[in-house]
Write a protein that holds these residues in place. Sequence first.
Motif, PDB file in Angstrom:
ATOM      1  N   TYR A   1       0.820  -1.423  -0.149  1.00 32.31           N
ATOM      2  CA  TYR A   1       0.100  -0.033   0.776  1.00 32.31           C
ATOM      3  C   TYR A   1       0.784   1.047  -0.105  1.00 32.31           C
ATOM      4  N   GLY A   2       0.063   2.244  -0.633  1.00 30.94           N
ATOM      5  CA  GLY A   2       1.086   3.220  -1.043  1.00 30.94           C
ATOM      6  C   GLY A   2       0.964   4.806  -0.010  1.00 30.94           C
ATOM      7  N   GLU A   3      -0.532   4.434   0.653  1.00 25.34           N
ATOM      8  CA  GLU A   3      -0.694   5.946   1.450  1.00 25.34           C
ATOM      9  C   GLU A   3      -1.149   5.054   3.096  1.00 25.34           C
ATOM     10  N   GLU A   4      -1.489   6.026   3.245  1.00 24.39           N
ATOM     11  CA  GLU A   4      -1.467   5.788   4.630  1.00 24.39           C
ATOM     12  C   GLU A   4      -2.856   5.860   5.402  1.00 24.39           C
ATOM     13  N   ARG A   5      -3.210   4.994   5.471  1.00 29.63           N
ATOM     14  CA  ARG A   5      -5.013   4.903   5.528  1.00 29.63           C
ATOM     15  C   ARG A   5      -5.546   4.216   6.404  1.00 29.63           C
TER      16      ARG A   5
ATOM     17  N   LEU B   1      -1.533   1.503  -4.248  1.00 27.49           N
ATOM     18  CA  LEU B   1      -0.298   1.100  -4.186  1.00 27.49           C
ATOM     19  C   LEU B   1       1.093   2.271  -4.567  1.00 27.49           C
ATOM     20  N   GLN B   2       1.829   0.799  -3.845  1.00 27.68           N
ATOM     21  CA  GLN B   2       3.016   2.265  -4.250  1.00 27.68           C
ATOM     22  C   GLN B   2       3.376   2.054  -5.943  1.00 27.68           C
ATOM     23  N   SER B   3       4.176   2.834  -6.123  1.00 24.07           N
ATOM     24  CA  SER B   3       4.639   2.785  -7.279  1.00 24.07           C
ATOM     25  C   SER B   3       6.162   1.890  -7.367  1.00 24.07           C
TER      26      SER B   3
ATOM     27  N   GLY C   1       8.416  -2.714  -0.978  1.00 25.65           N
ATOM     28  CA  GLY C   1       6.893  -2.385  -0.250  1.00 25.65           C
ATOM     29  C   GLY C   1       6.380  -2.379  -2.672  1.00 25.65           C
ATOM     30  N   PRO C   2       7.295  -1.340  -2.866  1.00 25.31           N
ATOM     31  CA  PRO C   2       7.523  -1.076  -3.963  1.00 25.31           C
ATOM     32  C   PRO C   2       7.346  -2.570  -4.986  1.00 25.31           C
ATOM     33  N   ARG C   3       7.675  -3.518  -4.946  1.00 23.42           N
ATOM     34  CA  ARG C   3       8.708  -4.928  -5.609  1.00 23.42           C
ATOM     35  C   ARG C   3       6.879  -5.501  -5.434  1.00 23.42           C
ATOM     36  N   LYS C   4       6.158  -5.996  -4.556  1.00 26.06           N
ATOM     37  CA  LYS C   4       5.092  -6.569  -3.743  1.00 26.06           C
ATOM     38  C   LYS C   4       3.995  -5.677  -4.331  1.00 26.06           C
TER      39      LYS C   4
ATOM     40  N   LEU D   1      -4.840  -3.394   8.016  1.00 24.03           N
ATOM     41  CA  LEU D   1      -5.647  -3.695   6.727  1.00 24.03           C
ATOM     42  C   LEU D   1      -7.037  -3.904   7.293  1.00 24.03           C
ATOM     43  N   GLU D   2      -8.244  -4.107   6.707  1.00 17.80           N
ATOM     44  CA  GLU D   2      -9.213  -4.540   5.906  1.00 17.80           C
ATOM     45  C   GLU D   2      -9.116  -5.538   6.025  1.00 17.80           C
TER      46      GLU D   2
END
Length: 331
Positions: free
Chosen positions: A105-109, A119-121, A136-139, A277-278
């Motif tokens: 995930y690319g944002e803090e929510r 998602l992360q770039s 994280g980016p690779r995943k 995580l939901e």
Amino acid sequence: MSDHALVIGGTRFIGRHTVSELLDAGYEVTIFNRGTHGNPFDDTDAVAHVAGDRTNESDLRRASLRIDPDVIIDCIAYKPRDVHAATEIFNDVDAYVYVSSGAAYGEERIPKREDETPLQSCSVEEATDDTDSSYGPRKAEGDRAVFAAADRGVNAMAVRPPIVYGPHDYTERFAYWVDRVDTCDRIIVPGDGSDLWHLAYVNDVAHALRLVAERGTAGEAYNVGDGHAPVLREWIDLIAAGCDTDVEPVFASDRELGTVGLSTDAFPLYRGYPHLLETAKLRELGWEPTPHERTVPETVAEHRRSDRTGREHGPEREVETRLIGVLETIA
């Protein structure tokens, strides 16, 4: 005839528990890996082993010629090209399930939701990198490879766990806290112990992987995590109960930690911003998490049988003891 599952990985942690989950569900199981780690299934004929390097497409193609799996559980795809290769080679399986990560995930929510949280770039350089900073980016790029495969007609899905704990956890991040609680009367806890990092019990992750393979929808990702997400001081209490011991947490701010050259980031499972995580989407498939009253004692019991301590993942005990002394003087 039983369905045949191929687990890429399968001997260390998530893969090991996934193999057991599949066996218990009646699958025939083959593991595919280099064989560089001990195989806990060596003493049983129920699990076949095909040797090969999953990063080598030729090895993966040879494995596909030797076996005809119905299900692929991909536990060790650490780069996007690994997912692209597996979903191309095994494009006609009943299900391909990629072990992704909450780090994608690319944002803090709060919470992070599969179909809402970006998602992360992933840059070209990150896609082939091996450092922790690109994990994280690779995943995330692996997830996008899953989505692209689903668009081509492959029944490909992803499961996103946060940090995973439980028996045989070679990462030892959770082990650090078990060791401290089990061997010390007083321990330093960073901040006020209220930081939140959602964790997932390894058997629950394994169960999620099987359920997603059986009931999931192509092109979808599914979060997995504990039903209750304790803050760090609650984890300390849970571990103490699992160890049948008492421990006094000594809370220390960044300023106080700095007096002995430490910071909050020196401690495993500390996170400045909550990571939650939901898991409703996974629950809709019939998945339920295991209560901590079972997960923690089982983790503690295996930890005590192992030679793992996790001590290298946090401050040295001598530094911690010195800080406790400093804080007593201040008080």
